[in-house]
Design an enzyme around this catalytic site. Sequence first.
Site, PDB file in Angstrom:
ATOM      1  N   CYS A  70       0.821  -1.206   0.000  1.00 32.50           N
ATOM      2  CA  CYS A  70       0.000   0.000   0.000  1.00 32.50           C
ATOM      3  C   CYS A  70       0.854   1.254   0.000  1.00 32.50           C
ATOM      4  CB  CYS A  70      -0.993  -0.057   1.139  1.00 32.50           C
ATOM      5  SG  CYS A  70      -2.188  -1.360   0.795  1.00 32.50           S
ATOM      6  N   GLU A  71       1.606   1.389  -1.074  1.00 31.94           N
ATOM      7  CA  GLU A  71       2.428   2.538  -1.410  1.00 31.94           C
ATOM      8  C   GLU A  71       2.734   2.338  -2.881  1.00 31.94           C
ATOM      9  OE1 GLU A  71       6.191   3.350   0.916  1.00 31.94           O
ATOM     10  OE2 GLU A  71       4.938   2.416   2.429  1.00 31.94           O
TER      11      GLU A  71
END
Length: 410
Positions: A337-338
């Site tokens: 989640c980046e």
Amino acid sequence: MVQSNEKYLIENIEVLKLTEKYGTPLYVYSANKIESQYKRLTDAFSTTNMKVRYACKALTNLNILKIIKRCGSGLDTVSIQEVTLGLKAGFDPKEIIFTPNGISIDEINEAAALGVTINIDNISILEQFGNQHGGSIPIGIRINPHIMAGGNYQISTGHIDSKFGISIHQLRHVERVVETTGLHVKGLHMHTGSEILDIDVFLRGVEILFETARGFPNLQFLDLGSGFKVPLSPDSEGTDIESLGAELSEKFNAFCKEYGRELELWFEPGKYLVSEAGTFLAKVNVVKQTTATVFAGIDSGFNHLIRPMFYNAYQHIVNASNPHGVQRIYTVSGYICETDNFAWDRKISEIKEGDVLAIHNAGAYGFEMSSNYNSRPRPPEVLIMDGEDHLIRKREELEDNLRNQILLDF
Ligand SMILES: *Cc1c(COP(=O)(O)O)cnc(C)c1O
């Protein structure tokens, strides 16, 4: 990697059979490739007394270390833990050089007690080591020649702003410490960076080492470190090892005559020995068309292979489920989640959900730099040796990650 018409192979084994058997994501290494790289390097330097010290931070699985040992190599280590792994894999302490940066005198003393060659890279430690041991434990010294070399700023280590090595402009101070403490200097070392294509960098580096060596009468070896570049895609180039071997050997042998002793020439390749031997396999979870691009989202991320996000490294990617399909343009992304891309705007054979992608040049700094970010377990490692696949590290589980947590009772 030999490819048949339809199937995508690593050595003689179908990649899709490997992913069926071990799951994804998965690291796969080829013993043959490591051995052929080793042979290519030693053949190129056959007229010189050359020794290989594999820089094991690239890949430390004990089985890989054993293969490297069987080739005839020694080890280059940067932590006491790597020294310990080397000894566990069967290396003689005499074949191990310890070249750390920024560690304490205590850790250096611990390594010295194990009998490995200590290579010191700052004057403070040189002084402390000399005060404690005098000439009883011969050492090497890491010189910073101030040569700008290598793929990019993060991986080049010889430039003026680098934290590595003792500057050639401080040699008078080094001499002073050596004379005062009675240190026995048996080797000089430099390592100017990684992914150096231009062989002149090595040839210039060795001249600086020769010049420095004239001030040290008791040397046994000159260590040129590493920095060999390997081809990253089918149409890119690597360091011309054969030309380097021919030119450097001639210079080196001439210098030994002048110096009056047969010195050993050491190299510390990491990437060169293991990068191409490794492939990282991951499955496509989602093909996602946005307004601007098509993402192929795989079941892995920079937690398993950080080089593209960390160094902007190029990793060649092939669709192992459809190696000869129509070429389309994809951004291959991870599930972290980046922003987490493995490749941008890359031509790859048409991808369907469920396909397996083979990410090349994943042997060096792949598994080794992996983490548990997003609480994801790390992938297993498989070694292909003598035509057979062997599991050499199990897939982690969440339990492994929890093992050291202490749950408070409140
Ligand atoms: C990392 C390192 C190497 C290996 O570099 P590669 O680019 O992987 O070949 C060699 N010597 C030292 C001292 C290192 O720190």
